[in-house]
Write an enzyme that holds these catalytic residues in place. Structure first.
Site, PDB file in Angstrom:
ATOM      1  N   GLY A 229       3.079  -6.152   5.909  1.00 47.11           N
ATOM      2  CA  GLY A 229       1.655  -6.225   5.568  1.00 47.11           C
ATOM      3  C   GLY A 229       0.824  -5.295   6.433  1.00 47.11           C
ATOM      4  O   GLY A 229       1.233  -4.171   6.712  1.00 47.11           O
TER       5      GLY A 229
ATOM      6  N   LYS B  81      12.951  -2.318  10.429  1.00 46.27           N
ATOM      7  CA  LYS B  81      12.025  -3.273   9.808  1.00 46.27           C
ATOM      8  C   LYS B  81      12.156  -4.553  10.625  1.00 46.27           C
ATOM      9  O   LYS B  81      13.134  -5.306  10.470  1.00 46.27           O
ATOM     10  CB  LYS B  81      12.423  -3.505   8.341  1.00 46.27           C
ATOM     11  CG  LYS B  81      11.511  -4.461   7.590  1.00 46.27           C
ATOM     12  CD  LYS B  81      10.286  -3.793   7.015  1.00 46.27           C
ATOM     13  CE  LYS B  81       9.399  -4.804   6.279  1.00 46.27           C
ATOM     14  NZ  LYS B  81       8.177  -4.213   5.735  1.00 46.27           N
TER      15      LYS B  81
ATOM     16  N   VAL C 151       0.824  -1.215   0.000  1.00 46.07           N
ATOM     17  CA  VAL C 151       0.000   0.000   0.000  1.00 46.07           C
ATOM     18  C   VAL C 151       0.860   1.268   0.000  1.00 46.07           C
ATOM     19  O   VAL C 151       0.329   2.373  -0.119  1.00 46.07           O
ATOM     20  CB  VAL C 151      -0.968   0.044   1.210  1.00 46.07           C
ATOM     21  CG1 VAL C 151      -1.987  -1.082   1.122  1.00 46.07           C
ATOM     22  CG2 VAL C 151      -0.218   0.008   2.530  1.00 46.07           C
ATOM     23  N   GLY C 152       2.184   1.081   0.176  1.00 46.62           N
ATOM     24  CA  GLY C 152       3.075   2.237   0.172  1.00 46.62           C
ATOM     25  C   GLY C 152       3.682   2.568   1.523  1.00 46.62           C
ATOM     26  O   GLY C 152       4.157   3.687   1.734  1.00 46.62           O
ATOM     27  N   LYS C 153       3.727   1.598   2.426  1.00 42.30           N
ATOM     28  CA  LYS C 153       4.321   1.850   3.751  1.00 42.30           C
ATOM     29  C   LYS C 153       5.773   2.290   3.631  1.00 42.30           C
ATOM     30  O   LYS C 153       6.220   3.218   4.311  1.00 42.30           O
ATOM     31  CB  LYS C 153       4.266   0.597   4.635  1.00 42.30           C
ATOM     32  CG  LYS C 153       2.879   0.142   5.036  1.00 42.30           C
ATOM     33  CD  LYS C 153       2.936  -1.019   6.008  1.00 42.30           C
ATOM     34  CE  LYS C 153       3.622  -2.246   5.443  1.00 42.30           C
ATOM     35  NZ  LYS C 153       2.888  -2.868   4.328  1.00 42.30           N
TER      36      LYS C 153
ATOM     37  N   THR D  87      10.083 -10.007   4.734  1.00 43.68           N
ATOM     38  CA  THR D  87       9.792 -11.269   4.056  1.00 43.68           C
ATOM     39  C   THR D  87       9.915 -11.092   2.542  1.00 43.68           C
ATOM     40  O   THR D  87       9.874  -9.983   2.021  1.00 43.68           O
ATOM     41  CB  THR D  87       8.365 -11.760   4.373  1.00 43.68           C
ATOM     42  OG1 THR D  87       7.431 -10.779   3.909  1.00 43.68           O
ATOM     43  CG2 THR D  87       8.165 -11.988   5.859  1.00 43.68           C
TER      44      THR D  87
HETATM   45  N1  LIG Z   1       3.174   6.885  -4.637  1.00 44.41           N
HETATM   46  C1  LIG Z   1       3.558   5.841  -5.376  1.00 44.41           C
HETATM   47  N2  LIG Z   1       3.626   5.921  -6.722  1.00 44.41           N
HETATM   48  C2  LIG Z   1       4.002   4.885  -7.476  1.00 44.41           C
HETATM   49  N3  LIG Z   1       4.339   3.718  -7.001  1.00 44.41           N
HETATM   50  C3  LIG Z   1       4.282   3.555  -5.685  1.00 44.41           C
HETATM   51  C4  LIG Z   1       3.886   4.603  -4.784  1.00 44.41           C
HETATM   52  N4  LIG Z   1       3.916   4.134  -3.528  1.00 44.41           N
HETATM   53  C5  LIG Z   1       4.315   2.863  -3.634  1.00 44.41           C
HETATM   54  N5  LIG Z   1       4.536   2.521  -4.912  1.00 44.41           N
HETATM   55  C6  LIG Z   1       4.984   1.238  -5.428  1.00 44.41           C
HETATM   56  O1  LIG Z   1       4.068   0.241  -4.968  1.00 44.41           O
HETATM   57  C7  LIG Z   1       4.778  -0.870  -4.493  1.00 44.41           C
HETATM   58  C8  LIG Z   1       4.465  -1.040  -3.031  1.00 44.41           C
HETATM   59  O2  LIG Z   1       4.941   0.083  -2.295  1.00 44.41           O
HETATM   60  P1  LIG Z   1       5.672  -0.137  -0.935  1.00 44.41           P
HETATM   61  O3  LIG Z   1       6.830  -1.072  -1.093  1.00 44.41           O
HETATM   62  O4  LIG Z   1       5.972   1.198  -0.340  1.00 44.41           O
HETATM   63  O5  LIG Z   1       4.493  -0.880  -0.118  1.00 44.41           O
HETATM   64  P2  LIG Z   1       4.543  -1.526   1.308  1.00 44.41           P
HETATM   65  O6  LIG Z   1       3.229  -1.233   1.934  1.00 44.41           O
HETATM   66  O7  LIG Z   1       5.740  -1.038   2.017  1.00 44.41           O
HETATM   67  O8  LIG Z   1       4.658  -3.063   0.979  1.00 44.41           O
HETATM   68  P3  LIG Z   1       5.164  -4.242   1.958  1.00 44.41           P
HETATM   69  O9  LIG Z   1       3.936  -4.733   2.654  1.00 44.41           O
HETATM   70  O10 LIG Z   1       5.724  -5.216   0.980  1.00 44.41           O
HETATM   71  O11 LIG Z   1       6.182  -3.676   2.883  1.00 44.41           O
HETATM   72  C9  LIG Z   1       6.255  -0.612  -4.756  1.00 44.41           C
HETATM   73  O12 LIG Z   1       6.623  -1.218  -5.962  1.00 44.41           O
HETATM   74  C10 LIG Z   1       6.343   0.902  -4.849  1.00 44.41           C
HETATM   75  O13 LIG Z   1       7.405   1.333  -5.665  1.00 44.41           O
HETATM   76 MG   LIG Z   2       7.324  -2.104   2.716  1.00 41.18          MG
END
Ligand SMILES: Nc1ncnc2c1ncn2[C@@H]1O[C@H](COP(=O)(O)OP(=O)(O)OP(=O)(O)O)[C@@H](O)[C@H]1O
Ligand SMILES: [Mg+2]
Length: 256
Positions: free
Chosen positions: A124, A34, A13-15, A38
């Site tokens: 997650g 972190k 979701v972009g965390k 995983t």
């Molecule tokens: N604002 C954004 N614009 C474009 N792509 C994005 C944006 N935010 C996140 N992404 C892309 O979406 C994917 C997921 O983002 P991110 O890794 O930040 O999620 P996460 O919640 O940290 O996931 P995880 O649960 O795996 O830790 C990545 O490939 C990232 O580059």
């Molecule tokens: Mg992440």
């Protein structure tokens, strides 16, 4: 000094992008922890490497001297499991040690001694399990608060249809555990937002019972360094170090 646990309404979701944006804007020294990574092998880049790519090497202006200094950014990972599964299952299947709330709280406390801000990114969503006792990121946050540290939680959410339910559930789970919810950030605001996304700008804070503290634009994670710092400043609210204005943003989106 403050400690912010960054969770989300789900995975991807972009965390990590939001965590990186907060780290980029933070004034003093920042640590990103972190607890359980995983889905990556021993030599592959994980989320902390992404934080360094986006927020590492930034400089900060020292008002007293007008000289710039490199911002201190520390990254730490406590456990890494190769399969893209919940940490408890991934650990079990790999025959690797699981990590629990006590270990995380102690790591945060140690980092908090040397940093102004400690960011902890979960795996997650909030109730994903880390060990056979069923401990989650929420238990890690509670254990950290039990050590006397000032813990808050930030929830990263998606923009469109479905986000109101998952955000409300996450907020309710935090409330039930007595964990303070600082606010919600939309991890990826679409270039061409649909009706649901635009309406959610008003509805997300209502269902969460907490303010909307930003919306990072789609493509935010493309470049690191100075361009990312500018994106972070424009996309996160003053409570997270940026200049994003919820009311102005919502008004501009309604006009589009
Ligand atoms: N604002 C954004 N614009 C474009 N792509 C994005 C944006 N935010 C996140 N992404 C892309 O979406 C994917 C997921 O983002 P991110 O890794 O930040 O999620 P996460 O919640 O940290 O996931 P995880 O649960 O795996 O830790 C990545 O490939 C990232 O580059
Ligand atoms: Mg992440």
């Amino acid at each position: 000094m403050s400690v912010l646990f960054v969770t989300g309404t789900g995975t991807e979701v972009g965390k990590t992008v939001v965590t990186s944006a907060i780290a980029a804007l933070a004034g003093g020294s920042v640590a990103v922890l972190k607890p359980g990574q995983t889905g990556v092998g021993p030599d592959e880049p994980g989320d902390t490497a992404e934080v360094v790519r986006l927020a590492g090497g930034l400089t900060t202006q020292q008002p007293a001297t007008q000289r710039s200094a490199t911002r201190q950014l520390t990254i730490q990972e406590l456990a890494r499991y190769p399969e893209p599964l919940a940490p408890d299952t991934a650990a079990r299947r790999a025959g690797l040690p699981q990590i629990g709330p006590k270990q995380v709280a102690e790591a945060v406390a140690e980092l908090a001694q040397r940093h102004d801000l400690v960011l902890v990114e979960g795996a997650g969503g909030l109730l994903v399990r880390y060990d056979d006792e069923g401990h989650t990121l929420a238990d890690m946050a509670l254990a950290t608060a039990d050590l006397g540290l000032p813990v808050q939680v930030l929830v990263v959410a998606t923009a469109g249809l479905g986000t109101l339910n998952t955000t409300a559930l996450t907020a309710e789970a935090l409330r039930a555990r007595g964990l303070p919810l600082l606010g919600i950030v939309v991890g990826c605001w679409p270039r061409d937002p649909d009706l649901a996304s635009r309406c959610n700008l008003a509805d997300l804070p209502a269902v969460a019972g907490a303010p909307l503290l930003g919306a990072l634009p789609q493509g935010a994670a493309t470049t690191g360094g100075a361009p990312f710092l500018a994106v972070a400043r424009a996309g996160l609210a003053p409570a997270l170090g940026g200049q994003w204005d919820a009311a102005a943003f919502a008004a501009a989106q309604q006009r589009n």
